[in-house]
Design a protein around this motif. Structure first.
Motif, PDB file in Angstrom:
ATOM      1  N   ALA A   1      27.200  45.511  54.302  1.00 21.23           N
ATOM      2  CA  ALA A   1      25.922  45.312  54.982  1.00 21.23           C
ATOM      3  C   ALA A   1      26.036  44.143  55.953  1.00 21.23           C
ATOM      4  CB  ALA A   1      24.797  45.052  53.975  1.00 21.23           C
ATOM      5  N   VAL A   2      25.347  44.269  57.089  1.00 21.31           N
ATOM      6  CA  VAL A   2      25.237  43.201  58.080  1.00 21.31           C
ATOM      7  C   VAL A   2      23.796  42.704  58.051  1.00 21.31           C
ATOM      8  CG1 VAL A   2      25.357  42.604  60.532  1.00 21.31           C
ATOM      9  CG2 VAL A   2      27.042  44.172  59.545  1.00 21.31           C
ATOM     10  N   VAL A   3      23.602  41.392  57.867  1.00 19.68           N
ATOM     11  CA  VAL A   3      22.252  40.826  57.841  1.00 19.68           C
ATOM     12  C   VAL A   3      22.082  39.902  59.045  1.00 19.68           C
ATOM     13  CG1 VAL A   3      22.039  41.055  55.345  1.00 19.68           C
ATOM     14  CG2 VAL A   3      22.920  38.919  56.296  1.00 19.68           C
ATOM     15  N   ILE A   4      20.922  40.027  59.709  1.00 18.77           N
ATOM     16  CA  ILE A   4      20.670  39.310  60.969  1.00 18.77           C
ATOM     17  C   ILE A   4      19.285  38.673  60.879  1.00 18.77           C
ATOM     18  CG2 ILE A   4      20.695  39.474  63.487  1.00 18.77           C
ATOM     19  CD1 ILE A   4      21.969  42.303  63.102  1.00 18.77           C
ATOM     20  N   PRO A   5      19.188  37.399  60.489  1.00 15.89           N
ATOM     21  CA  PRO A   5      17.882  36.761  60.326  1.00 15.89           C
ATOM     22  C   PRO A   5      17.314  36.154  61.617  1.00 15.89           C
ATOM     23  CG  PRO A   5      19.580  35.319  59.494  1.00 15.89           C
ATOM     24  CD  PRO A   5      20.272  36.579  59.937  1.00 15.89           C
ATOM     25  N   GLY A   6      17.058  37.010  62.585  1.00 13.29           N
ATOM     26  CA  GLY A   6      16.209  36.623  63.694  1.00 13.29           C
ATOM     27  C   GLY A   6      16.853  36.142  64.974  1.00 13.29           C
ATOM     28  N   ASP A   7      15.952  36.046  65.998  1.00  8.06           N
ATOM     29  CA  ASP A   7      16.302  35.719  67.380  1.00  8.06           C
ATOM     30  C   ASP A   7      17.387  36.653  67.902  1.00  8.06           C
ATOM     31  OD1 ASP A   7      14.342  33.853  67.567  1.00  8.06           O
ATOM     32  OD2 ASP A   7      15.644  32.112  67.563  1.00  8.06           O
ATOM     33  N   VAL A   8      17.140  37.941  67.717  1.00  8.37           N
ATOM     34  CA  VAL A   8      18.022  38.956  68.280  1.00  8.37           C
ATOM     35  C   VAL A   8      17.919  38.914  69.802  1.00  8.37           C
ATOM     36  CG1 VAL A   8      18.534  41.410  68.367  1.00  8.37           C
ATOM     37  CG2 VAL A   8      17.745  40.381  66.231  1.00  8.37           C
ATOM     38  N   TYR A   9      16.677  38.876  70.287  1.00 13.57           N
ATOM     39  CA  TYR A   9      16.431  38.728  71.720  1.00 13.57           C
ATOM     40  C   TYR A   9      16.105  37.271  72.037  1.00 13.57           C
ATOM     41  CZ  TYR A   9      15.846  43.850  71.949  1.00 13.57           C
ATOM     42  OH  TYR A   9      16.035  45.202  71.894  1.00 13.57           O
TER      43      TYR A   9
ATOM     44  N   ILE B   1      28.870  52.938  60.097  1.00 11.18           N
ATOM     45  CA  ILE B   1      29.913  52.405  59.217  1.00 11.18           C
ATOM     46  C   ILE B   1      29.381  51.437  58.164  1.00 11.18           C
ATOM     47  CG2 ILE B   1      31.789  52.714  60.870  1.00 11.18           C
ATOM     48  CD1 ILE B   1      31.480  49.801  61.697  1.00 11.18           C
ATOM     49  N   THR B   2      28.117  51.020  58.258  1.00 10.29           N
ATOM     50  CA  THR B   2      27.585  50.044  57.319  1.00 10.29           C
ATOM     51  C   THR B   2      26.067  50.125  57.306  1.00 10.29           C
ATOM     52  OG1 THR B   2      27.742  47.714  56.641  1.00 10.29           O
ATOM     53  CG2 THR B   2      27.380  48.138  58.974  1.00 10.29           C
TER      54      THR B   2
END
Length: 395
Positions: free
Chosen positions: A42-50, A73-74
């Motif tokens: 799993a890939v986790v992304i806690p914010g400010d993508v943009y 793939i995940t």
């Protein structure tokens, strides 16, 4: 279970006017390859993508391509930060394929993404950026006084709900491992110049103790990767941004975090290792300070760097920018800080009784660090005379 933690992509951001889009594309390609190579669960992304609430088309298309590639793939779990618009980022989340989870709304904080491995369940909770004035009423427990206007208050209430859900799972089976994604400024973290202040609308920092009772805290907001486990009482990291967005980040090691999470532990967080993996950096950020000749002499070592030049000559050198650009094609910032001038009188230069040409001479001296030469004074005199003549003709 293997988790990759990355955050603060800031798609659409520029570096002092320099577009970073091609470098962000390169990072995304590298990230997808890494996830496949290391068999990430799993890939986790806690914010400010943009970088802003209404992102440009190229950034939207880049995120769409990357999420689609990763979903093959995940599993991807993403929450909005203070730069994102939660509503826009979460648009269509119910239509997305099962491999992508956009945890963007307030009710969703109590509904984790459930992952499983040979040791049982891993609950992944996503806390979207919580602006106190917008959520404190909704997060106030029934019958209690309204929460205060601070990030600590609303995050404490959100984490109370998370801990209650963990306890509910534990009553029916062994205690599940729990990961929380949060976009916040944990007190004790090291900030840089490129983060937006979170204190508008309430007190900005949050004590690490707010997040107790979990196995890993995946933090977003601060752009320098750092370990805050000692402040939280459980493994807690800022992954940092994959690229630098200001010269205050010139000494950062840009990276993503690879977590290997083992079996749950009855007395505390699960067994875990955290590996920092450096991200591809387009070119170094370098700050050079000295006279113009001293700075130019550094060209062999730093000619291809993104450069901030601080020039200390007593008088501003002629054609300063042109001469720097000739040897530093990626020059981004130039500051003139004359050595030995000391503190200058910043009182208003214009006096009602002063001769206009004398004011011009004083201003020239203030800006350049030296009075005008006879030729420069003559040019100023000619310009002033031409302006006066023009006004007389107009009248």
């Amino acid at each position: 279970m293997r988790i990759l933690h990355t955050s603060d992509w800031h798609l659409g951001r520029t570096l002092h006017g320099e577009s970073l889009h091609e470098h962000q594309v390169r990072f995304h390609d590298w990230l997808v390859d890494l996830v496949a190579e290391r068999e990430v669960d799993a890939v986790v992304i806690p914010g400010d993508v943009y970088d802003r609430a209404v992102p440009d088309v190229a950034s939207v298309e880049l995120l769409g391509r990357t999420l689609s590639r990763l979903a093959r793939i995940t599993t991807v779990i993403l929450t909005p930060g203070n730069h994102d618009s939660a509503a826009r980022l979460g648009f269509g989340r119910d239509l997305l394929r099962s491999g992508v989870h956009l945890l963007t709304d307030l009710p969703g904080i109590e509904h984790p993404v459930v992952l499983e491995d040979e040791h049982g369940e891993v609950l992944v909770f996503g806390l979207p950026y919580l602006e106190p004035d917008m959520v404190r009423h909704a997060l106030t427990p029934e019958g209690e006084e309204t929460l205060g206007r601070s990030h600590a208050a609303v995050l404490q209430a959100a984490m109370d709900r998370v801990r209650e859900r963990i306890a509910q799972h534990a009553r029916h089976a062994q205690r599940p491992r729990a990961i929380v994604l949060a976009h916040a400024f944990v007190a004790g973290g090291s900030a840089s110049d490129s983060e937006r202040d979170l204190s508008v609308g309430g007190i900005g920092s949050v004590p690490g103790s707010v997040f107790c009772g979990i196995d890993y805290l995946a933090l977003g907001h601060l752009h320098g990767g750092q370990d805050l486990s000692a402040l939280v009482g459980a493994p807690a990291w800022y992954s940092g941004s994959p690229l630098a967005f200001s010269f205050s980040e010139k000494d950062h090691r840009k990276s993503v975090l690879l977590l290997d999470i083992g079996a749950p532990s009855a007395g505390g967080p699960a067994e875990m290792t955290v590996e920092r993996i450096s991200t591809p950096v387009p070119r170094p950020l370098t700050e050079l300070r000295g006279t113009l000749e001293e700075v130019l002499a550094e060209a062999p070592a730093h000619g291809q760097d993104w450069l901030k030049a601080i020039i200390t000559d007593a008088a501003r050198p002629p054609h300063l920018q042109e001469r720097l650009h000739q040897v530093f094609p990626h020059l981004l910032l130039t500051e003139f800080d004359p050595q030995g001038r000391g503190e200058r009188d910043l009182a208003p230069l214009v006096r009602r009784e002063a001769d206009p040409l004398a004011v011009m001479d004083e201003f020239f001296d203030f800006v350049t660090g030296a009075p005008p030469t006879p030729l420069e004074h003559e040019i100023l005199d000619d310009a002033y005379s031409a302006v006066r003549a023009g006004r007389q003709e107009a009248s």
